[in-house]
Design an enzyme around this catalytic site. Structure first.
Site, PDB file in Angstrom:
ATOM      1  N   ARG A  82       0.831  -1.206   0.000  1.00  0.00           N
ATOM      2  CA  ARG A  82       0.000   0.000   0.000  1.00  0.00           C
ATOM      3  C   ARG A  82       0.867   1.259   0.000  1.00  0.00           C
ATOM      4  O   ARG A  82       0.537   2.249  -0.645  1.00  0.00           O
ATOM      5  CB  ARG A  82      -0.942  -0.016   1.204  1.00  0.00           C
ATOM      6  N   LYS A 184      -2.547   6.760   1.202  1.00  0.00           N
ATOM      7  CA  LYS A 184      -2.383   7.195   2.597  1.00  0.00           C
ATOM      8  C   LYS A 184      -1.416   8.374   2.595  1.00  0.00           C
ATOM      9  O   LYS A 184      -0.272   8.258   3.029  1.00  0.00           O
ATOM     10  CB  LYS A 184      -1.870   6.024   3.449  1.00  0.00           C
ATOM     11  N   GLU A 220     -16.074   6.556   4.440  1.00  0.00           N
ATOM     12  CA  GLU A 220     -15.113   6.312   5.524  1.00  0.00           C
ATOM     13  C   GLU A 220     -15.704   6.737   6.862  1.00  0.00           C
ATOM     14  O   GLU A 220     -16.522   7.647   6.934  1.00  0.00           O
ATOM     15  CB  GLU A 220     -13.837   7.136   5.310  1.00  0.00           C
TER      16      GLU A 220
HETATM   17  C1  LIG Z   1      -5.081   3.857   7.628  1.00  0.00           C
HETATM   18  C2  LIG Z   1      -6.517   4.109   7.321  1.00  0.00           C
HETATM   19  C3  LIG Z   1      -7.505   3.115   7.450  1.00  0.00           C
HETATM   20  C4  LIG Z   1      -7.228   1.787   8.077  1.00  0.00           C
HETATM   21  O1  LIG Z   1      -6.366   0.995   7.353  1.00  0.00           O
HETATM   22  P1  LIG Z   1      -5.691  -0.260   8.070  1.00  0.00           P
HETATM   23  O2  LIG Z   1      -4.807  -0.823   7.024  1.00  0.00           O
HETATM   24  O3  LIG Z   1      -6.790  -1.187   8.418  1.00  0.00           O
HETATM   25  O4  LIG Z   1      -4.980   0.245   9.254  1.00  0.00           O
HETATM   26  C5  LIG Z   1      -8.793   3.408   7.022  1.00  0.00           C
HETATM   27  N1  LIG Z   1      -9.126   4.630   6.526  1.00  0.00           N
HETATM   28  C6  LIG Z   1      -8.213   5.620   6.425  1.00  0.00           C
HETATM   29  C7  LIG Z   1      -8.629   6.929   5.872  1.00  0.00           C
HETATM   30  C8  LIG Z   1      -6.891   5.390   6.826  1.00  0.00           C
HETATM   31  O5  LIG Z   1      -5.989   6.368   6.749  1.00  0.00           O
END
Ligand SMILES: *Cc1c(COP(=O)(O)O)cnc(C)c1O
Length: 340
Positions: A82, A184, A220
């Protein structure tokens, strides 16, 4: 290694300086071999793209202490993949999965005294990040980059047990239809701070974001993904190009299907059709699973299972997922990576 003076049961989700972090530098087309350093400050040019144009991305994963005292990571290869997909979206160089996982292991090992004991509920949270550095002025990719991993012991998300919390629908968007919602990258989070504050000030745990195009579908739950359980034993989670693909969510989809025999679907979740769910939750590395008590929409609070009690399916999903992470339940092949 010297024991550290930390009251594990008092830990929250806060920064604590641990002894070592990993740093690697990219220049002239390649990453150097990386090393552990003690200094927790990074000296970079005042003109770095990370500071002006948000050219940066990050990850979050945890190291867990098992009953036998071993330390293990949960699906770190997925975080590496990711991070690389975030890097491609904002023109930063990728890092090999090997270097990413090796960096995480080195940071855990070097800070082993800070990895909370089994049974405390606390874990060691790893924060890898990659930033554009070097001298630059115009809006373009940086000439140099840094990849850093640090780690912090963090408390159990649920002090005194898992309890449902309420959320409200945000009036702001966190992402644009063809924007960076699935990466991210820091900018997504600066843009969410105001909605988060408004939600907190109004007594909610966080804001829920709807799809930026039509504002009719849930995307989200703060910085976590949404799932709902129907009376027909379905696990349903939204499908959209602007959702951040949560590794916890994909792991829960696998668990729902293979451990609990639920039907799993990724599809539109319309905010005016929440009646179809008998339970709902938010999921992510930090929160694991946060049961959703209710969602405020059009000035009404829609309550799912209960505002105070965790639903039985949510409870089972939580027990299996954390069981795998702490080494009590056998996980699918490749999910657990031991730090030796
Ligand atoms: C990091 C994040 C998540 C959760 O991702 P994981 O891989 O399960 O930790 C979900 N939504 C957003 C906006 C994030 O930044």
């Amino acid at each position: 290694m010297k024991p550290v003076d930390i009251n594990w049961s008092e830990l929250g989700f806060n920064y604590i300086k641990t002894d070592f972090r990993y740093v690697s530098h990219w220049k002239d087309g390649k990453w150097d071999e990386g090393k552990l350093v003690e200094d927790n400050k990074i000296a970079i040019s005042e003109s770095a793209t990370a500071l002006h144009y948000g050219q940066q991305c990050f990850e979050g994963l945890k190291a867990y202490r098992t009953k036998e005292g071993k330390i293990q990571l949960f699906r770190p290869d997925q975080n590496a993949k990711r991070m690389n997909s975030s890097c491609r979206r904002i023109l930063m160089p990728e890092i090999s999965e090997e270097q990413f996982i090796d960096a995480c292991k080195q940071v855990v090992k070097a800070n082993e005294a800070y990895v909370p004991p089994y049974g405390s509920g606390a874990t060691f949270y790893l924060r890898p990040f990659l930033i554009g550095v070097g001298d630059n002025l115009g809006v373009k990719a940086a000439p140099e980059f840094k990849f850093v991993v640090f780690g912090v012991p963090v408390g159990p998300y649920f002090k005194g047990g898992m309890a449902p919390v309420n959320f409200m629908i945000a009036e702001y968007d966190r992402a644009a239809p063809y924007g960076t919602g699935a990466a991210k990258v820091g900018g997504n989070y600066a843009g969410s701070l105001l909605a988060h504050k408004i939600a907190k000030d109004r007594g909610f745990a966080d804001a829920i974001y709807l799809d930026p195009q039509t504002h009719t579908k849930i995307e989200e739950v703060g910085a976590a993904n949404f799932f709902g359980i129907t009376a027909d034993n379905e696990f349903i989670t939204p499908k959209s190009e602007s959702i951040l693909p949560s590794i916890t969510k994909y792991s829960l989809m696998h668990i729902a299907e293979n451990y609990l025999s639920l039907k799993v679907k990724e599809e539109d979740v319309f905010v005016d059709k929440l009646d179809r769910f008998i339970e709902a939750g938010a999921c992510g590395t930090a929160a694991v699973i946060t049961p959703i008590g209710g969602i405020e929409y059009n000035e009404k609070l829609h309550v799912f299972h209960s505002e105070t009690e965790v639903g039985p399916v949510t409870r089972k999903l939580y027990d299996i997922l954390s069981g795998i992470q702490f080494g009590e339940v056998e996980g699918p092949e490749g999910w657990i990576v031991e730090v030796k």
